[in-house]
Scaffold this motif. Structure first.
Motif, short mmCIF file in Angstrom:
data_model
loop_
_atom_site.label_atom_id
_atom_site.label_comp_id
_atom_site.label_asym_id
_atom_site.label_seq_id
_atom_site.Cartn_x
_atom_site.Cartn_y
_atom_site.Cartn_z
N ALA A 1 6.66 3.27 4.82
CA ALA A 1 7.15 2.12 5.57
C ALA A 1 5.98 1.41 6.24
O ALA A 1 4.98 2.04 6.65
N VAL A 2 6.10 0.08 6.35
CA VAL A 2 5.03 -0.70 6.98
C VAL A 2 4.81 -0.23 8.41
O VAL A 2 3.67 -0.13 8.87
N GLU A 3 5.92 0.09 9.12
CA GLU A 3 5.78 0.54 10.51
C GLU A 3 4.99 1.85 10.57
O GLU A 3 4.14 2.03 11.46
N ASP A 4 5.27 2.78 9.64
CA ASP A 4 4.54 4.05 9.64
C ASP A 4 3.07 3.85 9.31
O ASP A 4 2.19 4.47 9.91
N GLU A 5 2.79 2.97 8.34
CA GLU A 5 1.39 2.70 7.99
C GLU A 5 0.66 2.06 9.17
O GLU A 5 -0.50 2.37 9.45
N ARG B 1 13.25 -10.65 -0.36
CA ARG B 1 13.64 -9.53 0.50
C ARG B 1 12.47 -9.17 1.40
O ARG B 1 11.32 -9.46 1.09
N GLY B 2 12.80 -8.56 2.55
CA GLY B 2 11.76 -8.22 3.50
C GLY B 2 10.78 -7.22 2.93
O GLY B 2 11.17 -6.20 2.37
N MET B 3 9.47 -7.50 3.09
CA MET B 3 8.43 -6.58 2.59
C MET B 3 8.18 -5.51 3.64
O MET B 3 7.23 -5.56 4.43
N MET B 4 9.09 -4.51 3.65
CA MET B 4 9.07 -3.45 4.65
C MET B 4 8.32 -2.21 4.18
O MET B 4 8.22 -1.24 4.91
N ILE B 5 7.80 -2.23 2.96
CA ILE B 5 7.15 -1.06 2.37
C ILE B 5 5.69 -1.40 2.10
O ILE B 5 5.37 -2.52 1.71
N PHE B 6 4.80 -0.40 2.33
CA PHE B 6 3.38 -0.56 2.05
C PHE B 6 2.99 0.39 0.94
O PHE B 6 3.22 1.60 1.03
N CYS B 7 2.42 -0.15 -0.13
CA CYS B 7 1.94 0.67 -1.26
C CYS B 7 0.49 1.04 -1.02
O CYS B 7 -0.39 0.18 -1.04
N ARG B 8 0.26 2.32 -0.77
CA ARG B 8 -1.12 2.78 -0.52
C ARG B 8 -1.96 2.77 -1.78
O ARG B 8 -3.18 2.65 -1.71
N THR B 9 -1.29 2.90 -2.92
CA THR B 9 -2.04 2.90 -4.18
C THR B 9 -2.68 1.56 -4.45
O THR B 9 -3.86 1.46 -4.80
N ASP B 10 -1.85 0.47 -4.30
CA ASP B 10 -2.35 -0.88 -4.56
C ASP B 10 -2.78 -1.60 -3.30
O ASP B 10 -3.24 -2.76 -3.37
N ARG B 11 -2.61 -0.97 -2.11
CA ARG B 11 -3.01 -1.55 -0.83
C ARG B 11 -2.35 -2.92 -0.62
O ARG B 11 -3.01 -3.94 -0.43
N MET B 12 -1.00 -2.94 -0.67
CA MET B 12 -0.28 -4.20 -0.50
C MET B 12 1.11 -3.92 0.03
O MET B 12 1.66 -2.81 -0.14
N CYS B 13 1.71 -4.94 0.70
CA CYS B 13 3.07 -4.84 1.21
C CYS B 13 4.03 -5.30 0.10
O CYS B 13 3.78 -6.31 -0.57
N ILE B 14 5.13 -4.56 -0.05
CA ILE B 14 6.10 -4.87 -1.09
C ILE B 14 7.50 -4.72 -0.53
O ILE B 14 7.70 -4.13 0.56
N CYS B 15 8.49 -5.25 -1.27
CA CYS B 15 9.90 -5.07 -0.90
C CYS B 15 10.47 -3.91 -1.70
O CYS B 15 9.84 -3.42 -2.65
#
Length: 597
Positions: A223-227, A194-208
């Motif tokens: 969201a990756v766009e917001d980050e 699935r598209g990795m459209m989310i960014f986890c600020r805690t782990d500093r990585m892109c996730i689905c």
């Protein structure tokens, strides 16, 4: 009972995981009930357990028990529907309503997205109830028997609508329940495709979205766009900051080059003035030296002539005395008494009457007058030299920048401040006066609290008044001491253990060692040769210009100036040094500034 009415009745006794009537229901600590088997399998392998409905997190897996009351009510409900008390276990097999393992795990994976979100997720009022994605609905429809409540539910719900889009109130990002990427450029998750459209600020990585539901429930996600939007704004700010730093350094380069030009003018002015000043002194000394040689030569010649005359007279007297002595000896040996009687009166005539006891050669060279004249000349030279040391030589054709000239003594005294000592920073061996104006080193350590601001190895203390702007001046009496340190120190200096006291470490001060060795604690140390030993030191700080200047207060002479850049508050610095078994037990005394002199 109609299908719609049956569904509404079933909902009251329905497990949210298997969508069937409870079998051996158990209730979680948050108050929601599930089949014991369903919730146990749902939590299998999870490090942090979470309620599928309200998302409440349990750090430790709850010890669930069968809710016997709810089980009895559920069995009565089955009896009313005609289903008896036959549980899921009694139906047996996989074709009588029990979910296959693979379908159960797929349902478990999708469940957090199929259940209604709590109010914190800002689901719009009136929004359609979230449903399973089409592949899951199809699999469910083909996997359960026709008489199963799940099949009835699927038939009543009809074809699944397109997955709705929700706005997450925490991150303000849009996402679909199916997890489809909003952009074809998004990379796919290797696990869930699935598209990795989310960014986890805690782990500093892109996730689905699946990764977020499985492993990042309590993490700070956007969201990756917001980050990227926020990162881009930070990049713009950083770029502006870099450009400003470049401009500052270009201005500093120009300032340094201008300082070099001003220094060349100062060297030219100083050279011309010093050559004239010392030439006049050397000429006067040479004239005095020639005059001294001439006067001493004339005095030597006069003394030699005087000595020759006196020696000649003494030699004549000695010769006469020897002649008489010989005559007397002959008369004593003569047998001619008559001749002796006749000759004796002439020989016994009075001897030379001159008294030579007080006679000496004149050793006065006549040079006192010349020395007095030379002393007066040297005195005038010293006054002129003091004036030059305080105010410099007069300008030549071009007036140099006043920034390079050191302020005069009276001028800096106008910025006098009341400085007191801070006992919380004092080394345990230091003894302070009651008015906090004097400090000396004792023989033993005192029992004092080891607070963070106290020096524990270097025998020193700071002033209480912080300097963060403007100009400040104070005076310290140092007479009679063999060793001391005076200046300023940065607020963030290290105060524990061995300290390297250099400007790069936040220390700017003048030191005295062994009565006459003055130096500035740079790296390497800068020696200073002072002809006049100061009894009182003046310290002047210009915070904006980054200058720390030292003055001999009694002689009104500028000694030295540090030029640096202060990036934080600084404090007056004092060190009476160790007392050296009583040889250096005198105090450092902060004295009032006398501006009337």
């Amino acid at each position: 009972m109609s299908l719609s009415g049956s569904f509404l009745s079933d909902e009251q006794f329905q497990c949210s995981i298997c969508l069937d009537v409870f079998t051996n229901p158990s209730t979680t600590p948050c108050g929601h009930s599930y089949c014991m088997t369903c919730i146990s399998r749902y939590w299998d392998g999870c490090k942090v357990c979470q309620c599928p409905l309200c998302k409440k997190t349990f750090q430790k897996k709850p010890d669930l028990q069968i809710n016997r009351t709810l089980r009895e009510i559920t069995e009565q409900f089955r009896s009313m529907r005609g289903g008896g008390t036959v549980g899921r276990e009694r139906r047996g097999g996989r074709g009588d309503g029990a979910l296959p393992d693979d379908l159960f795990h797929e349902l478990k994976k999708k469940l957090p997205q199929t259940l209604p979100k709590p109010s914190l997720n800002a689901q719009p009022q009136g929004a359609p109830t979230p449903t399973l994605s089409p592949p899951v609905m199809t699999q469910l429809a083909s996997s359960v028997p026709n008489h199963s409540p799940i099949a009835a539910l699927i038939q009543e719900l009809g074809p699944p609508p397109p997955p709705p889009t929700y706005l997450d109130s925490r991150s303000r990002r849009r996402f679909t329940l199916s997890g489809a990427a909003s952009s074809q450029n998004l990379p796919l998750c290797e696990i869930h495709q699935r598209g990795m459209m989310i960014f986890c600020r805690t782990d500093r990585m892109c996730i689905c979205p699946d990764c977020e539901a499985e492993s990042h429930q309590d993490h700070d996600t956007v969201a990756v766009e917001d980050e990227w939007t926020e990162t881009k704004s930070q990049l713009n700010l950083l770029e502006q900051e870099i450009q400003e730093m470049i401009r500052q350094r270009i201005r500093k380069i120009e300032e340094i080059r201008m300082s070099v030009s001003e220094l060349e003018l100062a060297v030219e002015r100083e050279t011309a003035g010093s050559v004239g000043l010392f030439f006049s002194l050397v000429s006067a000394i040479e004239r005095s030296q020639a005059e001294l040689i001439e006067v001493m030569e004339m005095s030597r010649r006069a003394a030699e002539h005087q000595a020759e005359v006196m020696v000649r007279q003494l030699e004549l007297e000695v010769e006469e005395l020897r002649r008489r002595g010989s005559a007397l000896a002959e008369l004593t040996q003569s047998d001619d008494h008559s001749h002796c009687i006749k000759t004796f009166p002439a020989i016994s005539s009075p001897l030379p009457a001159k008294d030579w006891s007080g006679v000496s050669v004149n050793t006065d060279l006549g040079t006192r007058t010349i020395y007095r004249s030379l002393a007066a000349l040297v005195g005038r030279f010293r006054e002129e030299l003091d004036n030059v040391a305080e105010s410099g030589f007069p300008p030549l054709a071009v007036e140099p920048s006043p920034v390079r000239l050191q302020p005069r003594m009276k001028r800096v005294q106008e910025y006098a401040v009341d400085v007191t000592l801070d006992s919380n920073t004092a080394h345990p061996r230091l003894i302070l006066s009651e008015d906090m104006k004097s400090v000396r080193c004792g023989d033993r350590h005192q029992l004092l609290p080891d607070n963070p601001e106290r020096f524990d190895r270097v025998v020193c203390i700071l002033g209480r008044e912080a300097i963060s702007s403007g100009r400040h001046y104070w005076e310290v009496e140092v007479g009679g001491k063999t060793d001391w340190d005076l200046g300023v120190a940065r607020q963030s200096i290290n105060r524990k253990g061995k300290i390297e006291v250099t400007p790069i470490n936040g220390y700017w001060f003048l030191s005295l060692r062994n009565k006459n060795k003055y130096a500035f604690r740079t790296k390497p140390s800068t020696d200073v040769h002072l002809n006049l030993q100061p009894n009182k030191i003046g310290v002047f700080v210009d915070f904006e210009k980054g200058q720390v200047s030292f003055y001999n207060v009694d002689a009104k002479i500028h000694i030295y100036t540090f030029n640096d850049a202060f990036t934080e508050s600084i404090y007056p610095f004092f060190s009476p040094c160790t007392n050296k078994s009583g040889k250096n037990d005198g105090p450092l005394v902060i004295t009032p500034v006398n501006t009337t002199q």
